[in-house]
Design an enzyme around this catalytic site. Structure first.
Site, PDB file in Angstrom:
ATOM      1  N   GLU A 142      29.231  36.359  39.729  1.00  9.49           N
ATOM      2  CA  GLU A 142      28.266  37.345  39.600  1.00  9.49           C
ATOM      3  C   GLU A 142      26.849  36.911  40.433  1.00  9.49           C
ATOM      4  O   GLU A 142      25.811  36.537  39.849  1.00  9.49           O
ATOM      5  CB  GLU A 142      27.785  37.631  38.230  1.00  9.49           C
ATOM      6  CG  GLU A 142      29.101  38.346  37.497  1.00  9.49           C
ATOM      7  CD  GLU A 142      28.737  38.483  35.972  1.00  9.49           C
ATOM      8  OE1 GLU A 142      27.662  38.165  35.550  1.00  9.49           O
ATOM      9  OE2 GLU A 142      29.548  39.117  35.316  1.00  9.49           O
ATOM     10  N   GLU A 170      36.771  40.287  35.300  1.00 12.71           N
ATOM     11  CA  GLU A 170      36.154  40.261  33.889  1.00 12.71           C
ATOM     12  C   GLU A 170      36.061  41.857  33.487  1.00 12.71           C
ATOM     13  O   GLU A 170      35.506  42.738  34.196  1.00 12.71           O
ATOM     14  CB  GLU A 170      34.798  39.695  33.793  1.00 12.71           C
ATOM     15  CG  GLU A 170      34.782  38.168  33.868  1.00 12.71           C
ATOM     16  CD  GLU A 170      33.508  37.835  33.564  1.00 12.71           C
ATOM     17  OE1 GLU A 170      32.649  38.374  32.946  1.00 12.71           O
ATOM     18  OE2 GLU A 170      33.097  36.592  34.181  1.00 12.71           O
TER      19      GLU A 170
END
Length: 434
Positions: free
Chosen positions: A79, A196
């Site tokens: 991220e 995820e």
């Protein structure tokens, strides 16, 4: 690392490697995340980072063999579009790290799979620059990766959070977005991995422990493979300490299992799916019907649920299906007269340790006796029946409890009852006699 990978391989899990965070000895700054201080700054020296990446992969190749390691995708960072996870969310700095990492990996072995950018939801503006960068630099990129969640901002309470949720369809929309945005780029058609996904992105949100979470994700598991190559539920279990050490056995952790390995309803959703066949016969808003190589038919059914702004689901959900039943392997070409239906259920009442834990008074650290009771309460409720087969099909009338998910396994009946048996003579006045 060796212990982790060994344990994965022993139970049939192939690793999906993520490179991060930055070791403090290589870091250019001191910004960290989480209580265990994962460093989120670029390397002070990209050559040293490349050397570390190569050393890790060469070690894995030496230990497990190149043919095995080639099957493990390698994702660069986590991220980087978020300032908490990458200093300043600096896109150019990430692109430089990505280039260094890709070239280092391909020097170890050209067939190692590498990709990124592992971005969080809400970062679709990264896709075009990422595609332009790898095209401009002619960087090999074997897959693209990202994360998907449907929760809103965290509403903090002591030792936990609550969040709003969008509808489950939002996850499928997120899954499909990169493929659309990358059309016409050098990354078009590359494998797409969701490394995820879940409802909430917080490891302390009680929604993860509920039957609602399982029913919410059922349509995502049923249809997600249409638009991505893989999607990884975050996470296997609650052994996870981003937001400090959990304060009770049920604490809203990401896992399908608690940190004492007690099964949650979402675990059962995955366990049910694992028992289904690869041949999809039908799919609807509340069901998935499959057949395996042996001809066994399985049905996964669930109560459709909505998000925060949708009406509350009713206490039960009903559906009727007509499914085919093939001949038994022992009698090829002969359709059976009956089918055996084995059913497994989880909902707010059944197969639900979280509900049992609530009724116990939410013990933070259950006694052995309480833990045994929770394990029993966690098991799906099993039932069975025999239904007639008419013209090669059986009719299923299914009633689900609130937030229910059920698996029905349907097998043709081959009656091997000897002629001399008379169940009516069995004592007990139960279901056996007339």
């Amino acid at each position: 690392m060796d212990q982790v990978v060994d344990a994965y391989l022993e139970v049939g899990i192939k690793p999906f490697l993520e490179l991060g965070f930055m070791p403090s000895g290589l870091a250019s700054g001191d910004q960290t995340v989480f209580w265990w201080k994962g460093n989120v700054t670029p390397p002070a020296d990209h050559r040293q980072w490349a050397a570390l990446v190569q050393a890790v992969l060469r070690h894995l190749v030496d230990r497990y063999g190149i043919e095995e390691v080639r099957t493990w995708p390698v994702e660069v960072w986590n991220e980087p579009n978020l300032v908490n996870f990458w200093q300043g969310a600096d896109q150019e700095a990430y692109f430089r790290l990505y280039e260094t990492t890709v070239l280092a990996l391909k020097e170890v072995d050209a067939d190692l799979q590498v990709g990124g950018p592992a971005i969080s939801p809400g970062a679709d503006d990264w896709w075009a620059p990422f595609a332009d960068f790898v095209a401009r630099r002619d960087l090999p990129t074997d897959f693209v990766s990202f994360h998907a969640y449907t929760s809103g901002p965290a509403q903090h309470v002591p030792f936990g959070v609550y969040q709003t949720l969008r509808r489950p369809e939002s996850l499928l929309e997120q899954f499909a977005t990169p493929g659309k945005l990358l059309a016409g780029t050098v990354l078009a058609g590359k494998p797409v991995h969701v490394t995820e996904f879940n409802t909430s992105y917080r490891p302390d949100n009680p929604v993860h422990d509920t039957a609602y979470n399982a029913a919410y994700l059922a349509p995502v598991l049923a249809a997600g493979g249409d638009v991505v190559d893989s999607f990884s539920y975050w996470t296997f279990c609650d052994v996870f300490e981003e937001e400090n050490i959990p304060t009770s056995i049920f604490h809203g952790g990401f896992g399908m299992l608690t940190h004492r390995q007690i099964k949650k309803p979402t675990y059962h959703l995955y366990a049910f799916m694992a028992r289904m066949g690869a041949d999809v016969l039908a799919r609807g808003d509340d069901h998935l019907v499959t057949r395996d190589a042996a001809g066994r038919v399985t049905v996964l059914a669930w109560q459709p649920v909505g998000g925060t702004d949708d009406p509350v689901e009713p206490e039960r959900h009903e559906l009727s299906l007509s499914v085919p039943v093939g001949p038994a392997a022992a009698r090829p070409g002969r359709l059976p007269a009956a089918a055996y239906v084995h059913r497994s259920d989880t909902d707010e009442e059944r197969g639900n340790a979280f509900t049992a834990w609530q009724r116990m008074g939410r013990p933070a650290s259950p006694t052995h006796r309480q833990e045994d009771a929770l394990r029993e309460a966690a098991e799906p409720v099993r039932s069975h029946t025999t239904l007639p087969v008419v013209d090669g099909r059986v009719r299923l009338d299914v009633t689900l409890g609130r937030h229910g998910v059920t698996l029905l396994e349907i097998d043709p009946v081959v009656d091997e009852t000897p002629e001399w048996l008379d169940d009516g003579r069995i004592l007990g006045r139960g279901p056996y006699g007339g």
